[in-house]
Structures are given as structure tokens and as C-alpha cells.
Design a protein around this motif. Structure first.
Motif, PDB file in Angstrom:
ATOM      1  N   LYS A 269      21.015-115.711 -78.885  1.00 27.46           N
ATOM      2  CA  LYS A 269      19.607-116.075 -78.732  1.00 27.46           C
ATOM      3  C   LYS A 269      18.678-114.867 -78.781  1.00 27.46           C
ATOM      4  CE  LYS A 269      19.854-120.442 -76.222  1.00 27.46           C
ATOM      5  NZ  LYS A 269      18.604-121.228 -76.282  1.00 27.46           N
ATOM      6  N   ASN A 270      19.155-113.746 -78.337  1.00 29.58           N
ATOM      7  CA  ASN A 270      18.279-112.575 -78.390  1.00 29.58           C
ATOM      8  C   ASN A 270      17.955-112.149 -79.808  1.00 29.58           C
ATOM      9  OD1 ASN A 270      17.282-111.684 -75.823  1.00 29.58           O
ATOM     10  ND2 ASN A 270      19.425-111.493 -75.211  1.00 29.58           N
TER      11      ASN A 270
ATOM     12  N   LEU B  71      18.073-113.985 -82.361  1.00 31.26           N
ATOM     13  CA  LEU B  71      17.251-115.057 -82.912  1.00 31.26           C
ATOM     14  C   LEU B  71      15.793-114.879 -82.507  1.00 31.26           C
ATOM     15  CD1 LEU B  71      19.405-118.314 -82.430  1.00 31.26           C
ATOM     16  CD2 LEU B  71      18.906-117.098 -84.546  1.00 31.26           C
ATOM     17  N   SER B  72      15.589-114.455 -81.271  1.00 28.71           N
ATOM     18  CA  SER B  72      14.215-114.234 -80.803  1.00 28.71           C
ATOM     19  C   SER B  72      13.528-113.151 -81.626  1.00 28.71           C
ATOM     20  CB  SER B  72      14.203-113.801 -79.339  1.00 28.71           C
ATOM     21  OG  SER B  72      15.067-114.582 -78.590  1.00 28.71           O
ATOM     22  N   VAL B  73      14.260-112.081 -81.900  1.00 27.75           N
ATOM     23  CA  VAL B  73      13.675-110.996 -82.690  1.00 27.75           C
ATOM     24  C   VAL B  73      13.259-111.514 -84.058  1.00 27.75           C
ATOM     25  CG1 VAL B  73      14.125-108.775 -83.770  1.00 27.75           C
ATOM     26  CG2 VAL B  73      15.025-109.251 -81.486  1.00 27.75           C
TER      27      VAL B  73
ATOM     28  N   LEU C 190      12.599-114.548 -84.973  1.00 26.35           N
ATOM     29  CA  LEU C 190      11.477-115.479 -84.893  1.00 26.35           C
ATOM     30  C   LEU C 190      10.152-114.738 -84.726  1.00 26.35           C
ATOM     31  CD1 LEU C 190      10.823-118.451 -84.946  1.00 26.35           C
ATOM     32  CD2 LEU C 190      11.098-118.533 -82.476  1.00 26.35           C
ATOM     33  N   GLN C 191      10.166-113.810 -83.804  1.00 30.28           N
ATOM     34  CA  GLN C 191       8.954-113.027 -83.598  1.00 30.28           C
ATOM     35  C   GLN C 191       8.595-112.251 -84.866  1.00 30.28           C
ATOM     36  OE1 GLN C 191       6.843-112.242 -80.722  1.00 30.28           O
ATOM     37  NE2 GLN C 191       7.639-114.179 -79.902  1.00 30.28           N
TER      38      GLN C 191
ATOM     39  N   TYR D 194      15.348-122.079 -85.494  1.00 31.99           N
ATOM     40  CA  TYR D 194      15.388-123.217 -84.568  1.00 31.99           C
ATOM     41  C   TYR D 194      16.689-123.988 -84.693  1.00 31.99           C
ATOM     42  CZ  TYR D 194      10.534-122.498 -83.286  1.00 31.99           C
ATOM     43  OH  TYR D 194       9.373-121.971 -82.794  1.00 31.99           O
TER      44      TYR D 194
ATOM     45  N   ASP E   6      19.334-122.155 -82.992  1.00 31.13           N
ATOM     46  CA  ASP E   6      19.112-122.285 -81.547  1.00 31.13           C
ATOM     47  C   ASP E   6      19.646-123.630 -81.047  1.00 31.13           C
ATOM     48  OD1 ASP E   6      16.402-122.997 -79.398  1.00 31.13           O
ATOM     49  OD2 ASP E   6      18.057-121.609 -79.010  1.00 31.13           O
TER      50      ASP E   6
ATOM     51  N   PHE F  40      13.837-107.086 -79.353  1.00 30.99           N
ATOM     52  CA  PHE F  40      12.961-108.177 -78.949  1.00 30.99           C
ATOM     53  C   PHE F  40      11.669-107.637 -78.346  1.00 30.99           C
ATOM     54  CE2 PHE F  40      11.653-112.273 -77.784  1.00 30.99           C
ATOM     55  CZ  PHE F  40      11.223-112.267 -76.465  1.00 30.99           C
TER      56      PHE F  40
ATOM     57  N   THR G 225       9.403-106.172 -81.015  1.00 27.91           N
ATOM     58  CA  THR G 225       8.815-107.154 -81.926  1.00 27.91           C
ATOM     59  C   THR G 225       7.689-107.906 -81.231  1.00 27.91           C
ATOM     60  OG1 THR G 225      11.128-107.484 -82.552  1.00 27.91           O
ATOM     61  CG2 THR G 225       9.502-108.757 -83.734  1.00 27.91           C
TER      62      THR G 225
ATOM     63  N   ASN H 245       3.688-108.115 -82.245  1.00 29.07           N
ATOM     64  CA  ASN H 245       2.945-109.352 -82.428  1.00 29.07           C
ATOM     65  C   ASN H 245       1.750-109.459 -81.505  1.00 29.07           C
ATOM     66  OD1 ASN H 245       3.903-110.938 -84.570  1.00 29.07           O
ATOM     67  ND2 ASN H 245       5.746-111.502 -83.438  1.00 29.07           N
TER      68      ASN H 245
ATOM     69  N   LYS I 247      14.181-118.412 -74.788  1.00 23.47           N
ATOM     70  CA  LYS I 247      14.310-117.786 -76.109  1.00 23.47           C
ATOM     71  C   LYS I 247      15.145-118.686 -76.990  1.00 23.47           C
ATOM     72  CE  LYS I 247      14.646-113.079 -74.271  1.00 23.47           C
ATOM     73  NZ  LYS I 247      15.584-111.972 -74.076  1.00 23.47           N
ATOM     74  N   PRO I 248      14.961-118.632 -78.297  1.00 21.97           N
ATOM     75  CA  PRO I 248      13.934-117.862 -78.993  1.00 21.97           C
ATOM     76  C   PRO I 248      12.564-118.542 -78.930  1.00 21.97           C
ATOM     77  CG  PRO I 248      15.273-119.082 -80.553  1.00 21.97           C
ATOM     78  CD  PRO I 248      15.860-119.330 -79.209  1.00 21.97           C
TER      79      PRO I 248
END
Lengths: 434, 131
Positions: free
Chosen positions: A207-208, A210-212, A214-215, A243, A246, B19, B22, B26, B112-113
Motif C-alpha cells: 500500500k505504501n 501504491l500511495s506514492v 497515486l500521489q 485502486y 488496493d 510517500f 510525493t 502535491n 492509503k493509498p
């Protein structure tokens, strides 16, 4: 042969009686002591004293005659040999007497000292041997009877033992089966535990990043100048992919975290109703009618309300998703007896549960296109989905099965005749109402 | 919208450098925020004291100290206890939250995410809450 022989002479004719006594007096080497009776009755009395070695019996006597004479005497004087004396016409009779047990017969007209003595001697000897034989025979018979009784008893014991052994064997087999089952359950639980731990780790680690991503995608969307169509689409695909990934991770967490249940008695109908509430929006959106057929008084089932609700929501959503342009969902709830519970087993779809007093059955039917037979045996596999393109993670039915297994229930999915799919879930009710 | 021209200060305490950076990119790209990142949980308190943020984004699972610990430390600092804290978590199960947000221990969390828009929405929502 003893030195003296006691003779009972039963003869009514005095001349013949005298003659016979004379013959016997002349015998050399043996002292014959003769007792004479002229009629049957006296003879019987004398014989009863049992102080006799041999009986000479005339078959023609006053008060009794013929074979009857012999039979009566014979019956009274066990062990004493009888020689029948006959007249000229009685030979047939005499022969019969011998067959009945007389040792010999003598025709009065032909008798002389020698014949008489010899006959008496042989009669006594034969009788003795007869008696010995009889005793031996009786002894043998007794032994056989005893032996048989022993054998019968031993046989009975063996039968009992065999039965006990058989029962013990059966118990052993049952215990073995139970042991294997427990072993399997333990292995399963251990596997789930490992998966659970793995899942949390995986979830975090996946998930981490994935977060990067996404951002990052969002950053590009906002900062890239002169984005062309392709760039726009690409960024959108990337976002959706995140998503989707996720969802898979969340599903995995979900699947592996189900190990402990919060069991309370619940009314299944109310759990169904609240599940329907949760998907109401979707039902309306797809124009799907719901039919209810709930039997009264079906009783409570001990269950984890939230988990079971999750099961129903999952199954309802599956049905909704295949009836895009509308359709009908039929819900049934009824009680089932033990036999129906064990009879309705589908080896592909679920493990055998332990039926106790009965079960509550929930059926969910749709009017969709059904499930192709060739994938029927895969539908409960984790990660198997036909809706991967629309975001299906494939974990839904495996989670459903997992939850129902934990309730010791049974789930089966079959195509209906006509259109659609019928899902049958059975929850056991243990030992009466809780 | 915040007060004219003054950027809101956001402190991110998260051991995942990628993370944190980023997100910083943003948030600062909007022109409304000034962001500081801190990847060592143990230094979160001193970072907060120095930076005096208007809101703290706090990761829950960190190698040296978990988010819950940091949070209680923050609560016990007189100057820091009124700063709104939003937890970030990677471990959230479907049944616990059909939604992506909720409350843990009195503090809001987001899972997250999470995309840029959703994140900014959460920040704005929680920034002005009286503690």
C-alpha cells in the motif's frame, strides 16, 4: 462266572417246572439255586427283590401272556437277563421277544440240561456285556453332551468377543477419522495464521508504494503542461490500476483476518433484511425485484452477525451484477431436518458439516445467465473471478465459503433449470434453541 | 480557503520517504501549504516543536515508534496538544471501513493509498476543528 447262580423260574406248568429244576440240579461245576413262581404276579414280586442272576420266563402264563408278559417283566427287572420259554407254536413270538431284549429263547419241547445250562451261562454273560456296553455308551453320551455344552458356551463367548472386537475396531476407525479431521483443521488454521501475518505485512508493503504512485499520478495530472489525449488516458488508467491493486490487497486482508468470530443467537431473517438494506441502492439502480419466502418460527442461529451479513451482501451483489438490465432475486428461509442436511451435500462446494438437531436454510436465487459449467468447480477458489476487468478481486466467494465454514455450515451454488443461479446456505442449529 | 497569502503548515511524520516527498510535492504545488517531512518517528516531537504545524499527518506503522505512541507524546506536550492529528494507515480491512476514513482513538484516520484531492479534502476538514 460265580460259583452259584440264582435262577427265577416263572412257569405255571408244574411238570415242566419240575423238569427244569431237575436239569439244573444236575449241572456240574455250578450251583443253580432255583426259585419257582407259578404266576406272573408272584414272579414280579420275587424279581423286585433283585436277588436274581437270571429269569426263565414262560410266555404263556395265567394273568398275562405273550409278548406283554415279557415286556412287563423286562421293564421291571433292569439288568437281569431273561430267557423266554416257549411252546411249540410260539417261536415267532419268542423271536420277537429276543428282539425286544430277551437274551434267548428255549423251546420247552427241545430243552435238555446242556442246552439249558449253556443258555443260562451265555445269557448272563451277554447281559453283563450288554450292561457294560450300555454304561459305556451312556458315559460316552454324557461326555459328548458335556463337551457339546462346553463348545456351545465357548462359541457364545467367542461371538461376544468378536462383537466387542468389531465395536472396538469401529471406534478406532472413528477416532482415527476424527484425528485426521482435527489434524486437517489444525493445518488449515496454521495456514490461515501464516497467511494472516503475511497479509498484514504484504498490505503494508504494497500500500505504501501504491500511495506514492497515486500521489505521483495526481501530481502529473495537475502539473503537466499540454497534456494530449494519450497522456490524459494513461494517467487515468494508472489511477484506476492503483485502486484495483488496493482492492485486491484489502480483499486479501479481509480473507486472512477471519479467524475469530463473535457468535450470538440471531434471527436470520433480520440479518437478511439488513443486508438487503445495504444493497438497496444497487437493487433500485438495476431495477431488480426482490421476492421473499420466509417460513415462520424457523428459530435462531448462533452466528457472527457482521460476517454473515457480509456473506449475504456479497451474494446479493453477485446476483445484482449479473442482472444488468433488471431481474428478480428470490430469497427463501426455512428449517431443515437432519436428513435433509446430510442429503443435500455437494462435494464440490463445501466441507461436510456436523449436523445435530437441524439446520436453517437460506436460498438466494437470481434470474441471470447462470454460471458456465466448466468453471463451476473453481468459483470458490481465492482469486478466481470473471469480473477482473470491472474490478472484481475474486476473493468474494472464497471469503463467503470461509465464513460459512467457520460457522460449520454448508454452501452450494448450482444453476437452476431455466435461468439463473441458486445459492443454498445451511446453518446448523446445535442441540435445540440456544 | 485559508487566510490570504498565508500558507498553512503541514507536518508529515511517515517512515516512507517516497510517500512523504510525493505528498509534499502535491500539497506545495497548490500554493496553499508549506510542508515539512519527518521520516524518523522519534524526531517527530522535536520537529513539531520547531515547525509548529497547523496539522500533523501521522503514519501509524513505523519501525522505531508507532503512530499511537507519537500521538500520545504530542498530547502530553502543552504547546502541541491542540494541533489536529490525522492518522494515515495502510492496514484497514474491508469490514472495518467500507469507507476510506473514520476515527481511531478520537482522531480521524485516512487509509492509503489516497489521492491528492481526497487528501486535501481531509486536511481542510480537520484543520479547523477545535481540539
Amino acid at each position: 462266572m460265580p460259583g452259584s447262580i440264582k435262577v427265577l423260574l416263572v412257569e405255571d406248568n408244574p411238570d415242566i417246572a419240575l423238569l427244569i429244576q431237575e436239569f439244573l440240579k444236575k449241572a456240574v461245576g455250578i450251583d443253580f439255586q432255583v426259585k419257582h413262581c407259578a404266576d406272573f404276579k408272584t414272579a414280579l414280586e420275587e424279581a423286585a427283590k433283585k436277588n436274581i442272576d437270571v429269569i426263565l420266563l414262560d410266555l404263556n402264563l395265567p394273568g398275562s401272556s405273550g409278548l406283554e408278559t415279557f415286556s412287563r417283566m423286562h421293564g421291571q427287572v433292569e439288568g437281569i437277563p431273561i430267557i423266554v420259554l416257549t411252546g411249540m407254536d410260539d417261536e415267532g413270538l419268542a423271536t420277537r421277544a429276543v428282539r425286544e431284549g430277551a437274551q434267548d429263547y428255549l423251546a420247552k419241547s427241545e430243552v435238555n440240561a446242556d442246552i439249558l445250562v449253556r443258555s443260562i451261562k451265555y445269557a448272563i454273560e451277554r447281559k453283563r456285556i450288554e450292561e457294560e456296553l450300555r454304561r459305556a455308551h451312556d458315559g460316552l453320551e454324557l461326555k459328548v453332551r458335556e463337551r457339546t455344552a462346553e463348545l456351545v458356551e465357548a462359541n457364545e463367548h467367542l461371538k461376544v468377543e468378536i462383537e466387542e472386537r468389531r465395536k472396538a475396531e469401529e471406534k478406532l476407525r472413528e477416532a482415527y477419522t476424527e484425528l485426521k479431521e482435527t489434524q486437517n483443521q489444525l493445518i488449515q488454521a496454521a495456514k490461515l495464521e501464516v497467511v494472516g501475518r503475511l497479509a498484514s505485512g504484504v498490505a503494508h508493503e504494497v500500500k505504501n508504494p501504491l500511495s506514492v504512485i497515486l500521489q505521483g499520478v495526481d501530481y502529473f495530472v495537475d502539473t503537466l503542461q499540454n497534456k494530449d489525449e494519450n497522456t490524459e488516458s494513461l494517467l487515468e488508467y494508472m489511477r484506476r490500476s492503483v485502486y484495483k491493486a488496493d482492492a485486491i490487497v484489502r480483499g486479501l486482508l479481509d480473507f486472512s483476518s477471519i479467524s475469530k468470530l463473535d457468535m450470538v443467537p440471531c434471527d436470520i431473517v433480520s440479518v437478511l433484511e439488513s443486508s438487503l438494506m445495504l444493497v438497496k441502492h444497487e437493487l433500485d439502480k438495476h431495477h431488480i425485484r426482490v421476492r421473499r419466502d420466509f417460513k415462520d418460527g424457523v428459530g435462531n442461529v448462533v452466528m457472527d452477525k457482521n460476517r454473515v451479513e457480509q456473506v449475504f451482501v456479497n451474494l446479493l451483489m453477485n446476483a445484482i451484477n449479473v442482472m444488468d438490465g433488471g431481474g428478480e432475486i428470490t430469497l427463501k428461509v426455512y428449517g431443515a431436518g437432519r436428513e435433509e442436511f446430510t442429503a443435500g451435500q455437494d462435494k464440490k462446494a463445501g466441507d461436510v458439516a456436523n449436523p445435530e438437531s437441524g439446520a436453517v436454510v437460506v436460498e438466494i436465487e437470481d434470474t441471470g445467465p447462470g454460471i458456465p459449467e466448466k468453471i463451476m468447480d473453481k468459483i470458490f477458489d481465492p482469486f478466481f473471478t470473471t469480473r477482473r476487468n470491472s474490478g472484481g478481486s475474486g476473493l468474494g466467494l472464497s471469503v463467503v465459503k470461509n465464513i460459512i465454514d467457520l460457522h460449520e455450515g454448508k454452501v452450494s451454488i448450482k444453476n437452476k433449470e431455466g435461468r439463473g443461479v441458486k445459492v443454498t446456505i445451511m446453518f446448523p442449529q446445535k442441540g435445540g434453541q440456544v | 480557503m485559508n487566510q490570504q497569502g498565508i500558507k498553512k503548515k503541514i507536518l508529515i511524520i511517515d517512515d516512507e520517504e517516497g510517500f512523504a516527498n510525493t505528498v509534499k510535492l502535491n500539497l506545495e504545488q497548490t500554493g496553499r501549504y508549506e510542508v515539512r517531512t519527518e521520516t524518523k518517528a522519534k524526531q517527530g516531537i522535536s520537529a513539531a516543536k520547531e515547525f509548529r504545524p497547523d496539522l500533523i499527518l501521522l503514519d501509524v506503522i513505523m519501525p522505531d515508534l508507532d503512530g499511537g505512541e507519537v500521538c500520545s507524546q504530542l498530547q502530553s506536550e502543552p504547546g502541541l496538544k491542540d494541533i489536529p492529528v490525522v492518522f494515515l494507515t495502510a492496514i484497514v480491512k474491508e469490514d472495518e471501513v467500507g469507507k476510506k476514513e473514520g476515527f481511531i482513538g478520537g482522531h480521524p484516520f485516512i487509509s492509503k493509498p489516497i489521492g491528492k484531492e481526497d487528501l486535501i479534502r481531509q486536511i481542510e476538514k480537520n484543520m479547523y476543528k477545535p481540539r
